[in-house]
Scaffold this motif. Structure first.
Motif, PDB file in Angstrom:
ATOM      1  N   PRO A 292     -40.349  20.360 -63.486  1.00 37.83           N
ATOM      2  CA  PRO A 292     -40.555  20.703 -64.892  1.00 37.83           C
ATOM      3  C   PRO A 292     -42.009  20.490 -65.335  1.00 37.83           C
ATOM      4  O   PRO A 292     -42.645  19.539 -64.886  1.00 37.83           O
TER       5      PRO A 292
ATOM      6  N   ALA B 263     -40.459  24.124 -77.727  1.00 42.02           N
ATOM      7  CA  ALA B 263     -40.200  24.054 -76.285  1.00 42.02           C
ATOM      8  C   ALA B 263     -38.947  24.814 -75.862  1.00 42.02           C
ATOM      9  O   ALA B 263     -38.196  24.378 -75.005  1.00 42.02           O
TER      10      ALA B 263
ATOM     11  N   LYS C 117     -31.876  18.687 -74.013  1.00 42.00           N
ATOM     12  CA  LYS C 117     -31.208  19.114 -72.786  1.00 42.00           C
ATOM     13  C   LYS C 117     -29.703  19.074 -72.937  1.00 42.00           C
ATOM     14  O   LYS C 117     -28.997  19.987 -72.518  1.00 42.00           O
TER      15      LYS C 117
ATOM     16  N   CYS D 179     -37.446  31.291 -68.506  1.00 44.60           N
ATOM     17  CA  CYS D 179     -36.839  29.970 -68.620  1.00 44.60           C
ATOM     18  C   CYS D 179     -36.103  29.608 -67.310  1.00 44.60           C
ATOM     19  O   CYS D 179     -35.340  30.421 -66.790  1.00 44.60           O
TER      20      CYS D 179
ATOM     21  N   LEU E 242     -30.918  23.134 -65.339  1.00 45.59           N
ATOM     22  CA  LEU E 242     -31.165  22.866 -66.759  1.00 45.59           C
ATOM     23  C   LEU E 242     -31.487  21.394 -66.964  1.00 45.59           C
ATOM     24  O   LEU E 242     -32.405  21.035 -67.705  1.00 45.59           O
ATOM     25  N   GLN E 243     -30.741  20.542 -66.255  1.00 40.45           N
ATOM     26  CA  GLN E 243     -31.003  19.116 -66.376  1.00 40.45           C
ATOM     27  C   GLN E 243     -32.389  18.759 -65.836  1.00 40.45           C
ATOM     28  O   GLN E 243     -33.096  17.930 -66.382  1.00 40.45           O
ATOM     29  N   LYS E 244     -32.780  19.458 -64.767  1.00 39.81           N
ATOM     30  CA  LYS E 244     -34.049  19.142 -64.122  1.00 39.81           C
ATOM     31  C   LYS E 244     -35.234  19.670 -64.931  1.00 39.81           C
ATOM     32  O   LYS E 244     -36.195  18.950 -65.194  1.00 39.81           O
ATOM     33  N   TYR E 245     -35.171  20.940 -65.326  1.00 39.76           N
ATOM     34  CA  TYR E 245     -36.342  21.583 -65.922  1.00 39.76           C
ATOM     35  C   TYR E 245     -36.354  21.587 -67.444  1.00 39.76           C
ATOM     36  O   TYR E 245     -37.412  21.763 -68.049  1.00 39.76           O
ATOM     37  N   GLY E 246     -35.197  21.462 -68.066  1.00 38.21           N
ATOM     38  CA  GLY E 246     -35.158  21.679 -69.506  1.00 38.21           C
ATOM     39  C   GLY E 246     -35.211  23.169 -69.787  1.00 38.21           C
ATOM     40  O   GLY E 246     -35.029  23.976 -68.868  1.00 38.21           O
ATOM     41  N   THR E 247     -35.472  23.544 -71.032  1.00 38.15           N
ATOM     42  CA  THR E 247     -35.382  24.961 -71.377  1.00 38.15           C
ATOM     43  C   THR E 247     -36.722  25.673 -71.439  1.00 38.15           C
ATOM     44  O   THR E 247     -36.811  26.854 -71.189  1.00 38.15           O
ATOM     45  N   GLY E 248     -37.752  24.953 -71.805  1.00 35.87           N
ATOM     46  CA  GLY E 248     -39.015  25.646 -72.092  1.00 35.87           C
ATOM     47  C   GLY E 248     -39.946  25.722 -70.914  1.00 35.87           C
ATOM     48  O   GLY E 248     -39.698  25.162 -69.843  1.00 35.87           O
ATOM     49  N   ILE E 249     -41.047  26.428 -71.109  1.00 38.48           N
ATOM     50  CA  ILE E 249     -42.107  26.540 -70.115  1.00 38.48           C
ATOM     51  C   ILE E 249     -43.432  26.165 -70.772  1.00 38.48           C
ATOM     52  O   ILE E 249     -44.271  25.484 -70.196  1.00 38.48           O
TER      53      ILE E 249
ATOM     54  N   PRO F  66     -33.437  27.665 -66.223  1.00 43.79           N
ATOM     55  CA  PRO F  66     -31.992  27.824 -66.036  1.00 43.79           C
ATOM     56  C   PRO F  66     -31.560  29.286 -66.034  1.00 43.79           C
ATOM     57  O   PRO F  66     -30.627  29.658 -65.319  1.00 43.79           O
TER      58      PRO F  66
END
Lengths: 553, 490
Positions: free
Chosen positions: B89, B313, B119, A405, A189-196, A407
């Motif tokens: 990401p 997002a 985040k 998503c 989650l920290q790396k990618y965030g939530t969205g695409i 995470p």
């Protein structure tokens, strides 16, 4: 097979199957009320025996009469109150059309919402109860009260703590907040965030998706798999890619809405067979091949059978060996929706295919969701490489819908690795076993108490029949008073006379929690007169013994 | 009387013959008559027998039938099989197939995808709720964060109520069939996106397509319907009508002429459903979308649907409008009732994204300025034209002249996209299921993310690379008829 209860009293529908594993023929032996079926088949070279028992006991006649009476009284009062509302004797609580648009064609016909307005509204407090914690074995509910008979709710700001959760599909207990368990999810989650912010075919194919797809294929023992962002959409957006005009879909009558929607959107002809009824399916298959398409008389391009692994409202398990036999005999294709069964049944949680000791190659399209056992979101389709390649190019979801998503994908990966033992522990396997034990214990005790429960002995979905509309509300409210959260279902999700409560057993439930629920049910069953079953513990010695043995291991 | 006499005469004559004829003649005739009768009856009997299949024939038919394969083989070089893999990401710098690029391909318009605040809100939610909800909204799948998000969205859009779905695509595709049923009439723009098309198909309503953004055509259709209604007023009283349009069209980058649509709405008493996935969080002073852009009272729109997968997002979608309309979906929206609810961490991320949008209304101005700048910079590239509004955050680049076939156009555009990728700019080709689309848009390259962090020099660089890519493709082209060749680069 030699279950004394099968010598039944004319009201008991007891489906028995004995499986040896040499598949010889699909001949049905009819024996009074008991429907028995003997088959043989080879699987893994071992002669594996299993007795599968599914119960669908019918209630006494007076129950049906009282149920209809209940609906009758409700309807009469509904009309009375509609009349009073029309004459201004009662306040209209329902939101009204905008003044400027009063002369538009009404958006809703009055009769369409009669049931909602007059019957559902009375017991509406038993659904959509908001929770404010993880949906684990116990959760916290937000307390809400109504001042106008369920038309609106007001939150008191208090929470009802530690309600035992018998409603969530958390079969393996992966809905959890344990920091260690969620470590990798936190990192991702920290790396990618939530969205695409893109689709699979454009810029939304992440390395995480590739990793997950490989793992899913490995877990299921198939060539390839593809994952999608929503379980519902996995069905409704992929079935149209597989079949179309000139194809035939044979669908179980109790299939989930997403399958029905997918079938409808495909433009194929749909025919319905009776729930888990192989005679009905075989007849449809024969007729379809012999007579071809109606009107044009051309042969069908292909036939796709749509079934689910565990039916979420009946608790029954699909008769997979027979269906595979039929599909091979008639050259049809099989689409198996394992939404509720993946993770929940089978010795290592690999779903109904493993439960019946069959090969994943026997099923053409393996579909499942990650919402339930894996405590995440989304769905997959797995099978031969050709199939998955085709979906990558033609699935509506791959082209037009946002991908999964990251995470959430990581949560699935960690749960699946745990199940496969790739995390270096046997914790996953233990969870599957625990679920089996809990399921059999819970079902056995309910049987003994004399409730009518539906479904397969191994199915963690346990429907308990309430029948009468009045009891739906009473049951759910009283259970909540005892700090137990249950799901109740009535018409139109079930047949009108078969309102029910549904429990979902979880591996995370402790024996104490189950006992608390069972004791509460015992008490409430007497109070509400729910123990309709005409056979209980005494006529069930074998089942009793069998389970005892299993509890000891 | 004459007739009677004649018949009598005939019978007499016949009897006379009978008595006079030899016996064998009579017998022969008798047999013949019996034969004819038998033939007549036996023939019909045999016909019936022939139409029934014998069990053996049935088995043969079953044996004989060969179905088509479940899926036809896919050519190995299909672009969707050799898809780009993004590692890490997909923010404004993106690693595609191992190569670092500036991302102009995803819809992360406001750059909220890697926002630290978003985040950490999601992290907090993960800690409290875990990942999944393990149930639909009705069965303990309603979390306090869902209720909060619905309230916040309603407040942000200034409507009475909002409802959230767990998947963007499912939002409008479920909302349309919740209201429009068999027999109802839907007027829809032919450029409408795929989700709308699927929703319409699920509704089984009577669909009338009007030309893209052509209000005269729409009014024509409405007038035709009015005359139709006058013929059958009883039916007209129960036939619901809807206009379904997009705020900013995904397929063209145009805005819909909303003020005209509102006029038509009240004139012909048709309800308007508006799909705002691209315009929500983009247009308008506060990012409220196309209604704010045109300064229209939001209550004049019956239902607004948007997804939370672009500007916000996150994942999921929402519908908003008056309670009278929205509340109906809580029992009739299939994607709402029968699907697991949105994971709480995604709802929490969306709430935080809304916070940021509310606190920094100037980001919409910045975004708009950037869109316009890039739009302007991309003008005048020979062979390529920019389609759509200057303030649309998704720019469509289209070939000025087709190479003759769609296939060749797609190939040429793919080379342009590949060239840009090599030069460190990630673009994307707009993908369509060509057989499924109602009105297939021409092939296009789409730039999605006009990222918040990008400044002017990037815009310049971007244009340069696209210019170069066109030149490059011209040189290495193996397509015989190439309009680009004929045009002079400027």
């Amino acid at each position: 097979m030699a279950n004394p209860s099968a010598v039944c009293n004319g009201h008991l529908h007891h489906h028995h199957q004995k499986q040896n594993n040499l598949l010889k023929s699909g001949i049905y032996k009819k024996n009074g009320i008991t429907k028995g079926m003997k088959k043989n088949g080879v699987s893994n070279g071992t002669l594996h025996k299993k007795t599968i028992t599914e119960h669908f006991e019918q209630a006494p006649m007076y129950v049906a009469v009282l149920t209809f009476l209940g609906f009758g009284v409700g309807t009469i009062f509904g009309y009375l109150r509609d009349f009073m509302r029309a004459w201004g004797l009662e306040k209209r609580n329902v939101a009204a059309e905008r003044e400027q648009q009063k002369d538009f064609v009404p958006l809703y016909q009055d009769f369409e919402n009669f049931y909602t307005r007059n019957l559902y509204m009375r017991i509406r407090d038993n659904w959509n109860r908001p929770i404010c914690s993880v949906p684990g074995p116990q959760f916290d509910l937000m307390e809400r009260v109504t001042d106008d008979y369920n038309w609106t709710f007001r939150f008191t700001g208090r929470t009802i703590k530690n309600v035992i959760n018998m409603g969530s599909y958390n079969y393996l207990g992966f809905a959890e907040t344990d920091v260690n368990a969620l470590k990798t999810v936190t990192i991702e989650l920290q790396k990618y965030g939530t969205g695409i912010c893109s689709t699979r075919q454009e810029m939304g194919s992440l390395d995480k998706h590739v990793e997950l797809e490989k793992l899913v294929a490995k877990f299921l023992g198939v060539e390839d798999a593809m994952v999608f962002g929503m379980g519902f959409a996995t069905n409704s957006m992929n079935i149209p890619a597989l079949v179309g005009k000139g194809c035939l879909i044979l669908s179980d009558e109790l299939n989930h809405t997403s399958l029905v929607l997918g079938a409808r959107l495909s433009g194929a002809t749909i025919r319905i067979f009776k729930h888990n009824n192989m005679q009905s399916l075989e007849k449809l298959l024969r007729d379809a091949i012999i007579y071809g398409q109606p009107r044009s008389r051309r042969a069908w391009r292909k036939i796709l059978i749509l079934v689910e692994g565990i039916y979420s409202m009946e608790g029954s398990i699909v008769r997979l060996p027979e269906i595979v036999f039929l599909k091979k005999k008639y050259k049809a294709y099989l689409y198996l929706d394992e939404a509720h069964s993946i993770g929940a049944v089978g010795a290592t949680g690999r779903g109904v295919v493993e439960y019946f000791g069959m090969s994943p190659d026997d099923v053409d399209v393996l579909m499942g969701t990650f919402t339930k056992s894996f405590g995440a979101a989304g769905g997959y389709i797995a099978g031969k490489k050709d199939l998955v390649d085709f979906l990558r190019t033609h699935s509506h979801s791959a082209v037009y819908a946002t991908s999964m998503c990251p995470p959430v994908a990581e949560q699935i990966i960690r749960a699946m690795k745990c199940l496969m033992g790739l995390d270096g522990t046997t914790q996953g396997l233990q969870r599957v076993r625990q679920l089996g034990k809990n399921t059999r214990y819970f079902r056995r005790r309910l049987h003994e108490m004399g409730f009518i429960i539906y479904g397969n002995d191994d199915s963690p979905v346990v429907p308990l029949l309430l029948y009468m509309p009045g009891k739906i509300g009473a049951f759910a409210r009283r259970m909540l008073e005892k700090n137990i959260g249950v799901v109740v279902v009535g018409f139109p999700a079930t047949p009108i006379t078969e309102s029910r409560a549904r429990f979902c057993v979880s591996a995370a439930h402790t024996r104490e929690m189950l006992d608390t629920v069972l004791n509460a049910l015992d008490e409430l069953g007497d109070f509400l007169h729910l123990k309709y079953s005409r056979y209980s513990k005494s006529s069930h010695p074998e089942l009793y013994e069998e389970t005892r043995l299993e509890l000891e291991d | 009387n004459v007739a009677l006499i004649q018949i009598e005469f005939c019978v007499d004559l016949f009897l006379c013959f009978c008595f006079q004829a030899p016996a064998y003649h009579l017998i022969l005739e008798g047999i013949l008559i019996l034969w004819i009768i038998r033939l007549l009856f036996s023939k019909t009997y045999k016909l019936q027998e022939r139409s029934d299949l014998t069990p053996k024939e049935k088995e043969e038919l079953i044996e004989e039938w060969q179905p088509e394969p479940l899926v036809p083989p896919v050519p190995k070089d299909h672009p969707a099989l050799n898809y780009n893999i993004v590692s890490g990401p997909p923010t404004h710098i993106i690693t595609v197939n191992g190569k670092e690029c500036i991302n102009f391909a995803s819809f992360n318009f406001l750059g909220l995808l890697d926002n630290e605040k978003v985040k950490s809100a999601a992290q907090a939610s993960l800690k409290k709720y875990g990942v999944g909800t393990c149930g639909p909204r009705g069965f303990y799948g309603t979390f306090d964060v869902h209720l909060e998000l619905e309230e916040r969205l309603a407040k942000f859009m200034r409507t009475e109520e909002a409802i959230i779905y767990s998947y963007g695509f499912a939002t409008i595709a479920s909302a349309i069939p919740a209201y429009s049923k068999r027999g109802d009439i839907v007027f829809v723009d032919e450029a409408a996106c795929f989700a709308i098309q699927k929703g319409l198909q699920a509704s089984r309503s009577n669909i009338k397509l009007f030309k893209h953004n052509d209000m005269a055509d729409l009014e024509q259709l409405l007038k035709e319907q009015e005359t139709e209604d006058q013929k059958n007023p009883r039916k007209a009283r129960v036939t619901r009508r809807f206009i379904v349009v997009e705020g900013l069209y995904m397929n063209t980058g145009d805005v819909c002429p909303l003020p005209e649509l509102i006029k038509l709405k009240y004139k012909y008493k048709v309800r308007i459903f508006l799909e705002e996935s691209l315009s929500f969080g983009v247009l308008g002073e506060h990012g409220r979308g196309i209604t704010e852009h045109f300064g229209i009272n939001i209550d004049d729109i019956d239902l607004i649907s948007a997804n939370m997968e672009n500007s916000l997002a996150s994942i999921g979608g929402f519908c908003c409008g008056r309670s009278f309309i929205i509340d109906h979906q809580r029992l009739s929206g299939q994607g709402y009732c029968f699907s697991a609810s949105l994971p709480p961490l995604l709802a929490a991320a969306a709430i935080e994204a809304l916070n940021i949008m509310e606190d920094n209304p100037d980001i919409f101005q910045t975004l708009r300025a950037k869109c316009e700048r890039i739009h302007k910079a991309l003008q005048g590239i020979s062979g390529l034209k920019v389609v759509g509004e200057s303030f649309s955050p998704a720019l469509h680049l289209q070939l000025e002249e087709s190479c003759g076939s769609r296939e060749n156009d797609v190939k040429l555009l793919k080379r342009i996209v590949d060239y840009c990728m090599d030069s460190g700019i990630a673009l994307t080709q707009a993908r369509y299921l060509e057989k499924e689309e109602k009105c297939l848009p021409p092939p296009r390259t789409r730039t999605g993310q006009i990222c918040f962090e990008l400044d002017c020099c990037f815009g310049f660089l971007f244009t340069q690379i696209i210019r170069k890519s066109v030149l490059q493709c011209r040189v290495t082209s193996d397509i015989k008829v190439l309009p680009l060749m004929a045009l002079k680069p400027n």
